[in-house]
Design a protein around this motif. Sequence first.
Motif, PDB file in Angstrom:
ATOM      1  N   MET A  22      13.031  53.434   0.559  1.00 49.83           N
ATOM      2  CA  MET A  22      11.712  53.791   1.068  1.00 49.83           C
ATOM      3  C   MET A  22      11.228  55.091   0.420  1.00 49.83           C
ATOM      4  O   MET A  22      10.082  55.188  -0.026  1.00 49.83           O
ATOM      5  CB  MET A  22      11.757  53.959   2.588  1.00 49.83           C
ATOM      6  CG  MET A  22      10.411  54.325   3.191  1.00 49.83           C
ATOM      7  SD  MET A  22      10.490  54.636   4.953  1.00 49.83           S
ATOM      8  CE  MET A  22      11.385  56.169   5.000  1.00 49.83           C
ATOM      9  N   PHE A  23      12.094  56.085   0.332  1.00 46.35           N
ATOM     10  CA  PHE A  23      11.703  57.354  -0.274  1.00 46.35           C
ATOM     11  C   PHE A  23      11.459  57.203  -1.778  1.00 46.35           C
ATOM     12  O   PHE A  23      10.540  57.822  -2.324  1.00 46.35           O
ATOM     13  CB  PHE A  23      12.754  58.423  -0.001  1.00 46.35           C
ATOM     14  CG  PHE A  23      12.708  58.943   1.410  1.00 46.35           C
ATOM     15  CD1 PHE A  23      11.543  59.449   1.961  1.00 46.35           C
ATOM     16  CD2 PHE A  23      13.848  58.915   2.195  1.00 46.35           C
ATOM     17  CE1 PHE A  23      11.494  59.917   3.257  1.00 46.35           C
ATOM     18  CE2 PHE A  23      13.819  59.384   3.495  1.00 46.35           C
ATOM     19  CZ  PHE A  23      12.634  59.885   4.032  1.00 46.35           C
ATOM     20  N   LEU A  46      10.321  54.475  -3.278  1.00 48.49           N
ATOM     21  CA  LEU A  46       9.030  53.800  -3.417  1.00 48.49           C
ATOM     22  C   LEU A  46       7.867  54.716  -3.080  1.00 48.49           C
ATOM     23  O   LEU A  46       6.820  54.668  -3.724  1.00 48.49           O
ATOM     24  CB  LEU A  46       8.994  52.546  -2.544  1.00 48.49           C
ATOM     25  CG  LEU A  46       9.895  51.401  -3.013  1.00 48.49           C
ATOM     26  CD1 LEU A  46       9.866  50.264  -2.006  1.00 48.49           C
ATOM     27  CD2 LEU A  46       9.470  50.919  -4.373  1.00 48.49           C
ATOM     28  N   MET A  47       8.035  55.569  -2.080  1.00 51.19           N
ATOM     29  CA  MET A  47       6.976  56.529  -1.759  1.00 51.19           C
ATOM     30  C   MET A  47       6.783  57.510  -2.909  1.00 51.19           C
ATOM     31  O   MET A  47       5.645  57.876  -3.245  1.00 51.19           O
ATOM     32  CB  MET A  47       7.314  57.266  -0.458  1.00 51.19           C
ATOM     33  CG  MET A  47       7.143  56.410   0.776  1.00 51.19           C
ATOM     34  SD  MET A  47       7.747  57.148   2.311  1.00 51.19           S
ATOM     35  CE  MET A  47       6.992  58.738   2.318  1.00 51.19           C
ATOM     36  N   GLY A  48       7.866  57.945  -3.520  1.00 54.90           N
ATOM     37  CA  GLY A  48       7.767  58.831  -4.669  1.00 54.90           C
ATOM     38  C   GLY A  48       7.111  58.156  -5.853  1.00 54.90           C
ATOM     39  O   GLY A  48       6.285  58.761  -6.557  1.00 54.90           O
ATOM     40  N   LYS A 108       4.954  55.775  -5.683  1.00 51.61           N
ATOM     41  CA  LYS A 108       3.535  55.609  -5.347  1.00 51.61           C
ATOM     42  C   LYS A 108       2.760  56.878  -5.662  1.00 51.61           C
ATOM     43  O   LYS A 108       1.676  56.833  -6.219  1.00 51.61           O
ATOM     44  CB  LYS A 108       3.392  55.248  -3.874  1.00 51.61           C
ATOM     45  CG  LYS A 108       1.952  55.070  -3.444  1.00 51.61           C
ATOM     46  CD  LYS A 108       1.860  54.734  -1.971  1.00 51.61           C
ATOM     47  CE  LYS A 108       0.428  54.669  -1.529  1.00 51.61           C
ATOM     48  NZ  LYS A 108       0.314  54.454  -0.088  1.00 51.61           N
ATOM     49  N   THR A 109       3.327  58.020  -5.313  1.00 51.49           N
ATOM     50  CA  THR A 109       2.617  59.274  -5.582  1.00 51.49           C
ATOM     51  C   THR A 109       2.571  59.573  -7.071  1.00 51.49           C
ATOM     52  O   THR A 109       1.610  60.179  -7.544  1.00 51.49           O
ATOM     53  CB  THR A 109       3.272  60.446  -4.837  1.00 51.49           C
ATOM     54  OG1 THR A 109       4.639  60.552  -5.226  1.00 51.49           O
ATOM     55  CG2 THR A 109       3.167  60.272  -3.346  1.00 51.49           C
ATOM     56  N   TYR A 138       0.453  55.848  -8.840  1.00 55.33           N
ATOM     57  CA  TYR A 138      -0.732  55.218  -8.259  1.00 55.33           C
ATOM     58  C   TYR A 138      -1.962  56.022  -8.632  1.00 55.33           C
ATOM     59  O   TYR A 138      -2.046  57.208  -8.376  1.00 55.33           O
ATOM     60  CB  TYR A 138      -0.599  55.124  -6.742  1.00 55.33           C
ATOM     61  CG  TYR A 138      -1.793  54.491  -6.077  1.00 55.33           C
ATOM     62  CD1 TYR A 138      -2.053  53.140  -6.233  1.00 55.33           C
ATOM     63  CD2 TYR A 138      -2.656  55.236  -5.301  1.00 55.33           C
ATOM     64  CE1 TYR A 138      -3.136  52.556  -5.627  1.00 55.33           C
ATOM     65  CE2 TYR A 138      -3.744  54.663  -4.685  1.00 55.33           C
ATOM     66  CZ  TYR A 138      -3.976  53.320  -4.856  1.00 55.33           C
ATOM     67  OH  TYR A 138      -5.053  52.745  -4.254  1.00 55.33           O
TER      68      TYR A 138
END
Length: 124
Positions: A29-30, A32-34, A36-37, A40
Amino acid sequence: MTIGAALSEGLQVTIVGLAIVFAVLVILMFVLMGMKTLFYNDNSKKEQNTPSNSNKTLPQAANATAKSAPEMDEGELIAVLTAAIAASLNTSSYNLNIKSYRRVGNALPSWSKAGLTDVINSRF
């Protein structure tokens, strides 16, 4: 080994396995969040801040009006729809009469979109 000891050991293995699985999920999860930032690009904010160009081609103009449709009045929307339909049919907009329109969401399955396109194309 007694039954109680076997159950106790089985419970420990289960708890350790679940802990490992959830730890890996949290790490993913972390990651993928990284990602994305980092990767994206929010183009909608850039398009809203850029001034509009009056020399747009028809597909670009139709695309721009579709994004800002809630802000325009119905007369402009009908004019854009008429121009787009006339361009796709290679005819004049004087030959067309739009009686009504409604928005079609993108939540349809692909087979439904294909069927809708087939029905629309069979009418012309």
